[in-house]
Structures are given as C-alpha cells and as structure tokens.
Design an enzyme around this catalytic site. Structure first.
Site, short mmCIF file in Angstrom:
data_model
loop_
_atom_site.label_atom_id
_atom_site.label_comp_id
_atom_site.label_asym_id
_atom_site.label_seq_id
_atom_site.Cartn_x
_atom_site.Cartn_y
_atom_site.Cartn_z
N HIS A 11 0.83 -1.22 0.00
CA HIS A 11 0.00 0.00 0.00
C HIS A 11 0.86 1.26 0.00
O HIS A 11 1.97 1.25 -0.49
CB HIS A 11 -1.02 -0.04 1.14
N HIS A 85 2.45 -7.03 4.39
CA HIS A 85 1.08 -6.55 4.60
C HIS A 85 0.63 -6.83 6.03
O HIS A 85 1.25 -7.60 6.74
CB HIS A 85 0.12 -7.22 3.61
N GLU A 149 1.49 -11.60 5.86
CA GLU A 149 0.47 -10.86 6.62
C GLU A 149 0.90 -10.89 8.08
O GLU A 149 0.87 -11.93 8.74
CB GLU A 149 -0.91 -11.49 6.44
ZN LIG Z 1 -2.50 -5.16 2.49
#
Ligand SMILES: [Zn+2]
Length: 187
Positions: A11, A85, A149
């Site tokens: 992002h 992430h 993640e």
């Molecule tokens: Zn993400």
C-alpha cells in the site's frame, strides 16, 4: 554477488490498506519493511525497497501500482520478492500470522514455510500457515515471491503488538531469519 531481495511495503500513497483500532496498514507495513531491509543488509544481502516513505513510487490506480511493484523487481533481477502486509477481518477474534504464495509446493512456498517457522518460534503467534492466493505481485513476479500478513489489526490484542516498535523490530528480525535460513540452506 550478493543475493538480491526486493522488499515491497504494501500500500502507500492514495491506498492506505486496512484500517482499525487506530492503525493504518500502510504505516505498519512500511515500518516493518524498513527494519526488515536493514536486517537483511546487515546479513550481507543486496536489498531494494519499493517505497521507503509513505508515498514514494506509489501510483494510481492500484492495479497499475501492483504491476509496477512486480515489474521493478523483475527488471532489477531480484532473487526473492517479499511483500509486507497487515491483515484485517470483520471478526475481531481473528488473529495469527500467515504467508501467501502463488502456488503451493513451489520454491516460494518453501521460503514462506521458513518465514512462517521463524516468526511462530520467535513471537508465539497463532500459525495460520502458508496459503495460496492469486495476488498481482505474486502472479507477476518472475522470482520466488512471498506475501506476509503480519497479523490482524482488527484484533485488539494484535493491534497493540502491531503498533509496538519493539514488536515490529522483533517480527522484522524473525522474517529476516526465516529468509536467511532458507537462502543459506542452499534451497
Ligand atoms: Zn494489504
């Protein structure tokens, strides 16, 4: 020649990613990715980062930005691609650490398992395992690629950890250890 690792802080720019419990995904991703890059450089790796600031390099729309991330890693000739992430769920109880690869049973999946092992051992998080996903950065990279993640910012307990500089340093070090264990094993 040093092994080349491309670090993608997920992002950034106009796309903050997940938000919850006062946290914004793009910020956590960047902080952990930057520390991971430092840790890997200290281990002797040649590291390139997609973004080292909140907005650097990021373009719109998101689909083009994701393709650009993979294209930069491909053009550089990275040996490995790691995307960082932070997870989110509508269920606040959801928690744990997981990694994604384009294909199970691949070199990427073995690298992901090594990262998974190191992080679970160091942080004691719930082990959500190595999973398959058709993510753009995994599909479009030409080298082994893993999307990490870090945990669920929608979970109140994990949000506290994700926001802690000490915890961020610890998980970055564990990811670096997992990568280094895999690479130095000659896989
Ligand atoms: Zn993400």
């Amino acid at each position: 020649m040093a092994v080349k690792i491309f670090i993608d802080a997920g992002h950034g720019g106009p796309n903050p990613g997940a938000v919850g419990n006062g946290l914004i995904e793009e910020d956590i991703n960047l902080s952990v990715a930057s520390q991971l890059a430092d840790d890997l450089r200290a281990m002797g790796y040649d590291v390139r980062e997609y973004r080292t600031t909140p907005d650097e390099n990021v373009i719109s729309p998101v689909a083009a930005d994701l393709r650009k991330r993979a294209a930069e890693a491909n053009a550089w000739g990275a040996d490995y691609f790691i995307s960082i992430h932070t997870n989110s769920s509508t269920n606040p109880a959801a928690n744990g650490f997981e990694t994604y690869v384009y294909r199970l049973g691949s070199t990427s999946a073995r690298l992901a398992q090594s990262i998974q092992n190191a992080v679970i051992a160091a942080l004691g998080m719930k082990d959500n395992g190595v999973r398959q996903a058709n993510f753009s950065v995994l599909r479009n990279t030409t080298m082994p690629a893993v999307l990490v993640e870090l945990g669920y910012l929608s979970n109140p307990t994990e949000a506290l950890n994700l926001n802690s500089p000490a915890w961020q340093a610890k998980i970055a070090a564990a990811i670096a250890e997992g990568i280094n264990n895999f690479v130095s094993s000659g896989s």
